[in-house]
Design a protein around this motif. Structure first.
Motif, PDB file in Angstrom:
ATOM      1  N   UNK A 275     -13.137  -7.279   4.604  1.00  0.00           N
ATOM      2  CA  UNK A 275     -11.872  -6.934   3.965  1.00  0.00           C
ATOM      3  C   UNK A 275     -11.237  -5.612   4.735  1.00  0.00           C
ATOM      4  N   UNK A 276     -10.167  -5.523   4.768  1.00  0.00           N
ATOM      5  CA  UNK A 276      -9.331  -4.270   5.075  1.00  0.00           C
ATOM      6  C   UNK A 276      -8.920  -3.640   3.783  1.00  0.00           C
ATOM      7  N   UNK A 277      -9.380  -2.226   3.554  1.00  0.00           N
ATOM      8  CA  UNK A 277      -9.139  -1.544   2.611  1.00  0.00           C
ATOM      9  C   UNK A 277      -8.807  -0.166   2.765  1.00  0.00           C
ATOM     10  N   UNK A 278      -8.301   0.593   1.839  1.00  0.00           N
ATOM     11  CA  UNK A 278      -7.549   1.887   1.879  1.00  0.00           C
ATOM     12  C   UNK A 278      -8.377   2.822   1.212  1.00  0.00           C
ATOM     13  N   UNK A 279      -8.755   4.009   1.719  1.00  0.00           N
ATOM     14  CA  UNK A 279      -9.402   4.865   1.246  1.00  0.00           C
ATOM     15  C   UNK A 279      -8.440   6.186   1.063  1.00  0.00           C
TER      16      UNK A 279
END
Length: 326
Positions: A275-279
């Motif tokens: 998955x492409x996630x944002x932190x």
């Protein structure tokens, strides 16, 4: 918002327009003020509000070895700019050949012929054209020649002018709170979740590891309180580690997020690999420290989690945010 990838994509009948240009790295509060004024001016003139930006940034072309790291990717820049009310963004591919245009050639082909600019909005320190020979007076002279008005924007900021440089300096010190004040929102990184050494899982603190090519400026090594936003847009409170973890040898620098209080019934939701996630980084808790062994590290990690939980419980944001365990 329309997106034009080069002059060839601008419709022949586009305009009239009110135009500004810049790198817009970070789209910080100073940039937001410029774009807000641009939109207001365009609305008053019944014109299109257009921002011009460059990809790659000019510094990366002229000084590839010393160019500053980008605060965010072009994709993120465009997403944030879309929320400012702009009608269009024109992205120009910046090359050494492109940089050979004179100031007048650039203005004529871009502002006049492609965008039919009625107003050009710039700062006092604007530079453009071959060898950055064009400045504010050049733009004003060209405006008189080609029939567009030049509107000069005042610098935004109290004690210090808002700038991308200020954001980078703050992040290099781990001062993510200061960076957020300049940006107008928390600093973030975005990337694919990849498999790591699974050392966090072995210690009881499983983490989502961002790939090495994740976008966004990497802040100073340390432990941070923040948020992990998954592909579904759900915000999960997290303790974030940035660095090489000096307690263990042979660990490369990485960014990894441990989601707090993961409910057992939501295990499937945490199959984040691929998955492409944002932190998002909210506050730095401490620097990176080498401990005497895993036991001492686990003890400190427990303290980090409690501190992050307490801090994030006061950090409210719009959207689907998971509750903390009671």
């Amino acid at each position: 918002m329309q997106y034009f990838n080069g002059l060839a994509e601008v419709p022949a009948d586009f305009g009239p327009s009110v135009v500004t240009l810049g790198n817009f790295d970070g789209v910080h509060r100073g940039h937001q003020e410029v774009l807000s004024q641009l939109v207001l001016t365009a609305q008053k003139r019944d014109a299109r509000a257009v921002a011009i930006t460059f990809d790659p940034p000019p510094a990366q072309v002229h000084r590839p070895k010393s160019a500053p790291a980008q605060i965010m990717s072009l994709q993120d820049r465009l997403a944030i700019m879309a929320g400012t009310g702009l009608d269009a963004v024109l992205v120009l591919n910046y090359t050494l050949e492109f940089a050979q245009q004179s100031a007048e050639e650039f203005v004529r082909s871009t502002f006049v012929e492609a965008l039919r600019a009625a107003v050009v909005v710039v700062g006092h320190d604007v530079r453009f054209g071959r060898d950055n020979a064009g400045d504010l007076s050049t733009m004003q002279e060209l405006g008189e020649k080609y029939g567009f008005h030049v509107e000069v924007i005042k610098e935004f900021g109290d004690d210090r002018r808002c700038s991308s440089t200020w954001v980078r300096e703050a992040l290099q010190r781990g001062e993510v709170g200061t960076a957020a004040e300049v940006l107008g929102r928390p600093h973030h990184m975005r990337g694919e979740v990849v498999h790591g050494a699974a050392r966090g899982r072995e210690l009881g603190f499983p983490t989502a590891n961002l790939a090495a090519d994740a976008s966004g400026f990497i802040p100073a090594d340390g432990i941070y309180a923040g948020w992990l936003i998954d592909q579904a847009g759900v915000r999960w409170p997290a303790a974030i580690s940035v660095g090489s973890n000096p307690t263990f040898e042979g660990v490369s620098r990485q960014v990894e997020a441990h989601v707090l209080d993961r409910p057992e019934e939501a295990v499937e939701e945490f199959d984040l690999y691929g998955q492409f996630v944002t932190v998002e980084f909210v506050e730095r808790l401490r620097g990176m420290v080498a401990y005497t062994g895993p036991e001492a590290l686990v003890e400190q990690m427990c303290k980090d989690v409690e501190q992050a939980r307490a801090l994030l419980s006061r950090d409210t944001r719009d959207g689907d945010t998971r509750e903390f365990a009671s």
